[in-house]
Design an enzyme around this catalytic site. Structure first.
Site, PDB file in Angstrom:
ATOM      1  N   GLU A 224     -11.636  -0.693  -0.605  1.00 16.08           N
ATOM      2  CA  GLU A 224     -12.616  -0.852   0.465  1.00 16.08           C
ATOM      3  C   GLU A 224     -14.069  -0.614   0.025  1.00 16.08           C
ATOM      4  OE1 GLU A 224     -11.663   1.273   4.018  1.00 16.08           O
ATOM      5  OE2 GLU A 224      -9.654   0.449   4.158  1.00 16.08           O
ATOM      6  N   GLU A 405      -2.891  -1.662   3.266  1.00 13.48           N
ATOM      7  CA  GLU A 405      -2.987  -0.571   4.240  1.00 13.48           C
ATOM      8  C   GLU A 405      -2.876  -1.149   5.641  1.00 13.48           C
ATOM      9  OE1 GLU A 405      -6.236   2.217   4.099  1.00 13.48           O
ATOM     10  OE2 GLU A 405      -6.178   2.371   1.918  1.00 13.48           O
TER      11      GLU A 405
END
Length: 498
Positions: A224, A405
Site C-alpha cells: 500500500e 488483503e
C-alpha cells in the site's frame, strides 16, 4: 484521534476539496481507463442491509479451482513485538508510536502479538486452520539495522525459520519487503524523500532474494504505497508524521522507483517465485447520476487508483493527477531518464487490497452509502470487490491477480464461554469470497485470497482498539483463541469452497 484518520483514510480524502480538474486533453488516448471503477454496478442502488440483518445464504456449487490459495496476512510491526531483540534496528514506527498523542490510548507495537517469540505455536495454528498460503512482511531493520550494510544474521535466521516452518506445514510463503516500517537511520537521512533510499531498498531486496529466493513462492515489493504517502506524508497520522503535499509526492516517486529496482533485482538474481506489488484500491462510484458526481468520481479514481496502477503496469503517471502534482510538488523534477522504464518493469502478479468502496458527490465530497464496520472509514459492500476485480482485468488483462488483503474491523471481547461468535466477520468473508468467485466466473485470473488478518494485532494509529483477526488475541496473556470465523474459514479451505 477519529476513525476517519485511521489506516485507510485515503477513502475519505485522497482528492482534496480543490482537486476538481479533469484529465487533460493529452490523456484522451487513455479515456477508456478513466471510467470509474464502479461503472460496472448501479451506483444509485439501495444500500446493503446491515451485515446481520438477514441470514447468510450459502451458495450452491461455489467451489474454487484446486490451485486457488486460501491464506491469511499479517505485517511485521503489527504482530512481531521484540523490538529490541537480536540486533533489530529502530524503525520510524518505533519512533512515531512513542510520541505522545500519536496512537490511541498510547499503545505501541513493542510487544504486539509477541510473534517473534511465539512463531512455532503460530505456525502450528496456521496448519490447524489448513491455510494454503501465509503473507507476512519482513522487518527491514531486522535484516539491516540501519537500512544498509552487513546482514544481521539473527534477524535473517528468524525469517529463514519462518519460511522453513511454513513449507514444512504445506503453506506457501508470500513475503512483503516493505510494510511501512522504514529503518529510522534511513529516515534520519531523508527517508523515501531521498533517491538513495530506493537504491538501499533494492540492495536489501537483493539480500532477501539471495537468502530465501528459492523458498518464497511470491514476493510483494511494497504494501500500500498510497497509504504510506497519504497517511504518513499528507495527513500526519502515520509514521513518519509529515503534513506536506510537496514532500509526499516525492516520496511516491521514490517508492515506485524502489519497487521497480527490486523487481529488476529479482530478475537478475535468478531467484524462484513470482514478484509483484500490493495496492489498496477502491471501486469509485458517483453518489448520484449528476454529471458533477461522475466527474468527481473520475477524478478520484485517477488520483487514488490509476496514479499507482499506471506507473507499475503501463510505465507512466496518469496526466490528470501528474499535472496537479506538478503544481504542488517538485516530484516531476525528481524523475530522471529511465525511471519510468524501471518502475514499469513487468511483474508476475498484482496484489489487490480491498476494504471499502468510495463515493463522491458533485462537490467531490465523500459520501457514505452502506453500513460501516467498527472502523468508520470502512463501508461494507462486497459487490465492490467483484467490480474492482473485473475492472482491473478489463484494463490490465495480462496481469494475474491475488486478493492480498480483505477484512473487517470489529470490537470483540471474550465472553464467559471464552469464545468469539463473530458472525459479522463470517458473513463478510462469505460475501466477499462469493464476490471473488463471481469475478472468476467472468474470466478474472484470480489466484488466491488472503484474509486480513490471521490474528488481532496493533492497528497502527488506532492501537489495539479494534480487531481484524480471525483469531482472537488476549494481549495480557498472549493466548490465541480461534473465532467462529476461523472455524468457518477452515471448513471453506477444506472443502475448496462453500
Amino acid at each position: 484521534m477519529p476513525d476517519p484518520l485511521s489506516r485507510r483514510t485515503l477513502l475519505l480524502g485522497a482528492a482534496a476539496a480543490g482537486m476538481t480538474g479533469t484529465v487533460s486533453a493529452s490523456a484522451a488516448s487513455m479515456d477508456a481507463l478513466a471510467v470509474p471503477l464502479g461503472a460496472l454496478a448501479d451506483p444509485a442502488g439501495p444500500p446493503l442491509p446491515h451485515p446481520m440483518a438477514e441470514p447468510m445464504r450459502e451458495l450452491v456449487g461455489t467451489s474454487f479451482p484446486p490451485g486457488f490459495v486460501f491464506g491469511t496476512a499479517t505485517a511485521a510491526y503489527q504482530i512481531e513485538g521484540a523490538v529490541h531483540a537480536d540486533g533489530r534496528g529502530k524503525t520510524i514506527w518505533d519512533t512515531f508510536s512513542h510520541q505522545r498523542g500519536r496512537i490511541l490510548h498510547g499503545d505501541t507495537g513493542d510487544v504486539a502479538d509477541d510473534h517473534y517469540h511465539r512463531m512455532k505455536a503460530d505456525l502450528d495454528l496456521m496448519k490447524w486452520l489448513g491455510l494454503r498460503g501465509y503473507r507476512f512482511s519482513i522487518a527491514w531493520s531486522r535484516i539491516q539495522p540501519t537500512g544498509k550494510g552487513a546482514v544481521n544474521h539473527k534477524g535473517m535466521d528468524f525469517y529463514k525459520r519462518l519460511v522453513d516452518g511454513l513449507r514444512a506445514r504445506g503453506i506457501k510463503p508470500m513475503a512483503t519487503l516493505f510494510h511501512w516500517d522504514l529503518p529510522q537511520a534511513l529516515q534520519n537521512h531523508g527517508g523515501w524523500e531521498s533517491r538513495d533510499t530506493a537504491k538501499r531498498f533494492a540492495d536489501y531486496a537483493q539480500l532477501m532474494f539471495e537468502a530465501l529466493g528459492d523458498q518464497v513462492d511470491t514476493w510483494m515489493t511494497l504494501n500500500e504505497p498510497k497509504t504510506f504517502v497519504q497517511n504518513g506524508y499528507r495527513w500526519n497520522v502515520h509514521a513518519p508524521g509529515v503534513k506536506s503535499d510537496a514532500r509526499a509526492f516525492v516520496v511516491l516517486h521514490h517508492l515506485m522507483l524502489g519497487h521497480g529496482m527490486a523487481v529488476q533485482a529479482h530478475r537478475a538474481s535468478g531467484a524462484g517465485g513470482k514478484i509483484g506489488i500490493a495496492l489498496n484500491m477502491s471501486p469509485v462510484y458517483p453518489s448520484d447520476r449528476s454529471s458533477g458526481a461522475k466527474k468527481a468520481a473520475n477524478w478520484f479514481d485517477d488520483f487514488s487508483n490509476r496514479l499507482y496502477l499506471e506507473p507499475v503496469l503501463h510505465g507512466h503517471y496518469p496526466s490528470g493527477p501528474y499535472n496537479w502534482i506538478a503544481k504542488h510538488s517538485p516530484m516531476p523534477k525528481k524523475i530522471r531518464s529511465g525511471d519510468m522504464a524501471i518502475i514499469g518493469s513487468p511483474i508476475d502478479v498484482l496484489g489487490v487490497q480491498y476494504y471499502s468502496p468510495a463515493y463522491r458527490d458533485r462537490h467531490n465530497n465523500a459520501v457514505v452509502k452502506h453500513p460501516r464496520s467498527a472502523a468508520s472509514w470502512q463501508q461494507i459492500y462486497p459487490q465492490g470487490l467483484e467490480d474492482l476485480l473485473v475492472r482491473l482485468h478489463r484494463d490490465y488483462p495480462r496481469t494475474p491477480l491475488v486478493v492480498t488483503e480483505n477484512g473487517i474491523a470489529t470490537k470483540e471481547y471474550l465472553g464467559k464461554h471464552k469464545r468469539i461468535e463473530d458472525k459479522q466477520r463470517v458473513k463478510f468473508m462469505h460475501d466477499h469470497l462469493a464476490a471473488a468467485h463471481r469475478a472468476m466466473a467472468k474470466g478474472v485470473p484470480l489466484q488466491g485470497y488472503f484474509a486480513w488478518s490471521l490474528m488481532d494485532n496493533f492497528e497502527w494509529n488506532q492501537g489495539y482498539s479494534m480487531r481484524f483477526g480471525i483469531v482472537y488475541v488476549d494481549y495480557k496473556t498472549q493466548r490465541r483463541v480461534p473465532k467462529r470465523s476461523a472455524l468457518w474459514y477452515r471448513d471453506v479451505i477444506r472443502r475448496g469452497g462453500f
